[in-house]
Every structure is written in structure tokens, then in C-alpha cells.
Write an enzyme that holds these catalytic residues in place. Sequence first.
Site, PDB file in Angstrom:
ATOM      1  N   ALA A 140       0.753  -1.363   0.095  1.00 49.06           N
ATOM      2  CA  ALA A 140       0.015  -0.003   0.121  1.00 49.06           C
ATOM      3  C   ALA A 140       0.910   1.399  -0.031  1.00 49.06           C
ATOM      4  O   ALA A 140       0.382   2.475  -0.584  1.00 49.06           O
ATOM      5  CB  ALA A 140      -0.830   0.013   1.376  1.00 49.06           C
ATOM      6  N   ALA A 141       1.875   1.303   0.539  1.00 48.37           N
ATOM      7  CA  ALA A 141       2.847   2.484   0.729  1.00 48.37           C
ATOM      8  C   ALA A 141       3.160   3.108  -0.563  1.00 48.37           C
ATOM      9  O   ALA A 141       3.222   2.456  -1.565  1.00 48.37           O
ATOM     10  CB  ALA A 141       4.036   2.359   1.660  1.00 48.37           C
ATOM     11  N   PRO A 142       3.073   4.512  -0.538  1.00 46.84           N
ATOM     12  CA  PRO A 142       2.836   5.458   0.307  1.00 46.84           C
ATOM     13  C   PRO A 142       1.341   5.674   0.730  1.00 46.84           C
ATOM     14  O   PRO A 142       0.988   6.700   1.561  1.00 46.84           O
ATOM     15  CB  PRO A 142       3.657   6.585  -0.330  1.00 46.84           C
ATOM     16  CG  PRO A 142       3.636   6.573  -1.737  1.00 46.84           C
ATOM     17  CD  PRO A 142       3.692   5.023  -2.050  1.00 46.84           C
ATOM     18  N   GLY A 143       0.447   5.208  -0.109  1.00 48.43           N
ATOM     19  CA  GLY A 143      -0.808   5.308   0.458  1.00 48.43           C
ATOM     20  C   GLY A 143      -1.910   6.232  -0.407  1.00 48.43           C
ATOM     21  O   GLY A 143      -3.085   6.211  -0.203  1.00 48.43           O
ATOM     22  N   LYS A 145      -2.984   5.282  -3.506  1.00 45.02           N
ATOM     23  CA  LYS A 145      -4.383   4.287  -3.748  1.00 45.02           C
ATOM     24  C   LYS A 145      -5.188   4.070  -2.834  1.00 45.02           C
ATOM     25  O   LYS A 145      -6.272   3.798  -2.884  1.00 45.02           O
ATOM     26  CB  LYS A 145      -3.554   3.103  -4.700  1.00 45.02           C
ATOM     27  CG  LYS A 145      -2.762   3.717  -6.052  1.00 45.02           C
ATOM     28  CD  LYS A 145      -2.019   2.498  -6.464  1.00 45.02           C
ATOM     29  CE  LYS A 145      -1.209   2.710  -7.439  1.00 45.02           C
ATOM     30  NZ  LYS A 145      -0.021   3.236  -6.890  1.00 45.02           N
ATOM     31  N   ASP A 163       1.944  -2.900   4.230  1.00 44.70           N
ATOM     32  CA  ASP A 163       3.315  -2.769   3.923  1.00 44.70           C
ATOM     33  C   ASP A 163       4.273  -3.067   4.934  1.00 44.70           C
ATOM     34  O   ASP A 163       3.850  -3.208   5.922  1.00 44.70           O
ATOM     35  CB  ASP A 163       3.626  -1.369   3.358  1.00 44.70           C
ATOM     36  CG  ASP A 163       4.297  -1.179   1.922  1.00 44.70           C
ATOM     37  OD1 ASP A 163       3.985  -0.965   0.979  1.00 44.70           O
ATOM     38  OD2 ASP A 163       5.668  -1.419   2.045  1.00 44.70           O
ATOM     39  N   ASP A 190       4.947  -8.878   5.660  1.00 44.78           N
ATOM     40  CA  ASP A 190       5.656  -9.279   4.251  1.00 44.78           C
ATOM     41  C   ASP A 190       4.575  -9.805   3.554  1.00 44.78           C
ATOM     42  O   ASP A 190       3.815 -10.699   3.758  1.00 44.78           O
ATOM     43  CB  ASP A 190       6.598 -10.499   4.515  1.00 44.78           C
ATOM     44  CG  ASP A 190       7.186 -11.065   3.212  1.00 44.78           C
ATOM     45  OD1 ASP A 190       6.348 -10.798   2.227  1.00 44.78           O
ATOM     46  OD2 ASP A 190       7.985 -11.707   3.315  1.00 44.78           O
ATOM     47  N   ASP A 207      -0.596  -3.884  -6.071  1.00 44.31           N
ATOM     48  CA  ASP A 207      -0.009  -2.770  -6.871  1.00 44.31           C
ATOM     49  C   ASP A 207       1.873  -3.305  -6.526  1.00 44.31           C
ATOM     50  O   ASP A 207       2.272  -2.584  -5.706  1.00 44.31           O
ATOM     51  CB  ASP A 207      -0.135  -1.597  -6.559  1.00 44.31           C
ATOM     52  CG  ASP A 207       0.701  -0.412  -7.373  1.00 44.31           C
ATOM     53  OD1 ASP A 207       0.630  -0.394  -8.802  1.00 44.31           O
ATOM     54  OD2 ASP A 207       1.174   0.413  -6.921  1.00 44.31           O
ATOM     55  N   CYS A 259       3.965  -0.085 -12.654  1.00 42.36           N
ATOM     56  CA  CYS A 259       4.323   1.026 -13.619  1.00 42.36           C
ATOM     57  C   CYS A 259       5.588   0.567 -14.455  1.00 42.36           C
ATOM     58  O   CYS A 259       6.682   1.283 -14.516  1.00 42.36           O
ATOM     59  CB  CYS A 259       4.645   2.198 -12.749  1.00 42.36           C
ATOM     60  SG  CYS A 259       5.905   2.097 -11.357  1.00 42.36           S
TER      61      CYS A 259
END
Lengths: 334, 157
Positions: A140-143, A145, A163, A190, A207, A259
Site C-alpha cells: 500500500a505505501a505510500p498510500g 491508492k 506494507d 511481508d 500494486d 508501472c
Amino acid sequence: MTNTLERLNRYRELVDDWPAFIEACRMPLPTVVWVNPLRQAALLKLGKQGAPATSAGTDCASDSDILIATSILATRLEALGYPSQPVNWYPGALRVDDIDKPGKTLDFYLGLYHVQEEISLLPAVLLAAEPGERVLDLCAAPGGKTAQIACQMENTGTLVANDIRPNRLRALRSNCERLGLLNVVVSSHDGTRFPLEVGQFDRVLLDVPCSCEGNVRQSGKIPFEQAGGVRGRAGLQATLLGRAWKLLAPGGVLVYSTCTFAPEENELVLDYVLGEDAKIEPLEIEGLSSSAGVTEWNGRGLRPDCHNVARIWPHLNDTGGFAAARIRKRGEAP
Amino acid sequence: MSTSFIRLDGQPYVEWWEDRFGLSPATFAGLCFYQRGRSTVWAGVPDVDDLTGARVEAVGIPLLRLGARFWKPTSIAIITFASMASRNVLDLDDQETRRFLAGSESCLEATDPRREDLASGFIVARHDGVAIGCGEWHHGTLYSCIPKGKRVESVDL
């Protein structure tokens, strides 16, 4: 930069307009911000529009509220010397010109908007979470999304934002607090070993960490080109997808995104991990151009529904590069 | 079950916000309250007891720090919940807002009518009707309680 662009030559056959692609990779990225609907009451007050008498934590914004809030934010940014234009495929997002430090405004400090690369807004749109659901954002980081998903859920239900990396967890927690996300639980596992006993989720966003080739416009180079390249991360990505799939309830939706351009980190991972209980769904986002996923790479045939992976090349929409798939798990929801 | 976040009865905390800032208990409707460690109370929507086995680092936002002598609201809780506060609210002008967000103090003149409504202790700092953080009011001076890492120098208003 020249060496970096040469490394992208392996994708020449996949790109419809190679000169436009190379030209786009040389251009800097626009700054994009999106309005936080959970803070719309504050934005309406600052815009002198009058605010509904609800607490900020329970605000729910309709489509027209978002348009009003976006208009107020655009006006406020313009007054600071930062003109903007709406992002046509994402209500509430603005491309902002000439803004060096978008985090130095009162509005940012108050969590009225978030700064996020335009194309990284896509996975949450594909996930389309709904109020009251149980949702997992595994990496999830940095958050950014995470925040989009929390807003889709109107600050209800349970959104687990996970994360493992401590410095990234700090950024994740800081953004969740600043944006007033009350339905988020931050966890620190993890992702490849996220405990199954937590139970299954209605939707999972995966992601994954990737080689970030699509960020070439941000940095002028590919961040991980020395670190094992595209193949070095495929194993981790496949393990994460295997775990995420086990955590997805029957009938649920998983969005896999990177990405990066490399098929080894996108379609090949999906082909390797997904079985017959998975269906990669066709995608269409109004106002956003994409090209089809690859179904053959280096002579290897892939599962046919890899065609439904959305590949976003930088020249198609003047964004960074991206790839995303929306995958439905067969079966009835419990 | 998470061992670090202990579910609390929220009533004492909801009453504290009502007593100090005049906030309706409805402001906190639908929220669960948790304590982690000795001093921090969190407020969030999810029930972490439904997340057996998860290593939880945060639920919602931190609401209050519990001290032996007083309870201190967090700035993020004030921003999230307290724009409608009716007691112990100090409306700041642009210059005071810049000083507040940078972590600096502001002194109010002895004749400033805003002083009449303030009791010593923690207050809601507000700008243009929007809560912007926790301040501490003592003897005519407003002290900013914004944590060092969150302060903004020369903010664009």
C-alpha cells in the site's frame, strides 16, 4: 538518458507509434492532485460556499459535490499562482502548472487534496470498491491508492493497507492521517506471507514492486535498471499474486498493476500464477486510451485473456507508463 | 487477534470532546475506540477483532494522548472532527495562522475580545471556519501543538 531509452528498444514491436513514445519519455511529467471528498466540508467552507452541518469524518460526496469541490480547489490554487486543468478521465483530479512544492499549501496540510502521478490513479478506478466492503491493499505505501479506495468506500467498511518497509509505512500512516481515513487499518506484514487467518476480502489491490520503467519521465532513467532488471522482480511479483489470490473471496475482484512495460512483470506473471478460477476482464475507461496486453512474448503463448490487460504507454495520454489487469475470481460470493 | 490495540468503551472520550469543545456525540457515531500502549486512544471504523492474526500498526486516526494530569487532543483529530466546535475555539487571522502552522507562538492583546471565550488548556485553532490543529492557551499566549514533523514554514494560504 540515451542508454535508458536504448533499453526500451525491446518493446519496439509492442508500441504503435515509436517516435511519439520516445518523445513522450523525454518529457517531464505534469503534477496532478485530486480532491479529497472526505474533507469536502472544509473545502466548501474555505471556498465560502457554505458547508453541510455534518462532521468531516462522515462526509459523503456526490458527483456534483466533487465538481464543486474541484472547482473551489482550482480557484484556490490559481489564486496562489498555480493554474490547472481538469483530468478528463478522473473526476476530482487536476493537472497543476508551475507548482514546485504542492505540499507547502494550507490545503495540502489539511488533507483537502493529495498529490499523485496521474496514471497511478487507475488501479483504484478499476478496483471500484463500494461502501461497507472488506478490502485489502497488499503493497500500500505510500498510500495514494489506499486513500482513493477509502474514499470510494465513503470511510466505511474495512480497508487493510499493508506494507513491510518501515520508512514506507511511516509515509503510509502519515498520508492516511492527513487525509482523515477512518476506515483504514495499517498492517506491517511481508505481503508474500500475509496471514491467511485474517480471512478473505471482497477486493484486493496488488500494486506490486516493479522495475518502474514507466517512471522514466519522472527521473530521466529507469530506477532499477542495475538491480536485476525486469526478471529480478518477477519471482516476487508471482509470489505476491499467489498470496493475494488466496486472500480474495470467490466472486471477488483483484487488480494487479505495475508501472513498468515489461511483459515479464505483467502478462507473464498473470499467466504463470492464475488458474482456471480466474478471468481477466476487459477494461474500458472513458477518456483514457490504452492498448491491449500481449498474448505472446519471445515465442511463448500466454493465456488468451491476457489480451484484456490494459497497457498505458506514456504517449497515449501524456502520463507515465503503466499496466493493469482486473481479475475476477469465479464462484459465488459467500 | 491484535494484541496491541485494545478495544475501549468510547463514552469517556466522546464526553471529553463534548465538555471541552461542545462537540455533539454524533460527531463520533459509528467509530470504534482503541488504546495502544499506555497513552494513545485511536478512533476508527473497523473492528480489529475481525482481523485475527493481523499485525496492526494503526486503526483510523489517533484521537487523544492520555496524560496523568490532562488529556491532549491530537491535531489530526481536531482537523478531522472539530470544525464545528463551539467552545475553546480561537479563530486566527492569516498572520497568526502562518505562525501557528510553523510552530510559533502568538500573543493576544489584553483587550482582544477573542480571549473571553477561552479557558486555559487545549483549544481548537481555526482559520476561515476550518479547524487547523491543536493549540495550547495560557495567560494570553497561544502555543502551537503541531508536531515538529508536520509543521509548515511560509505556508501558502
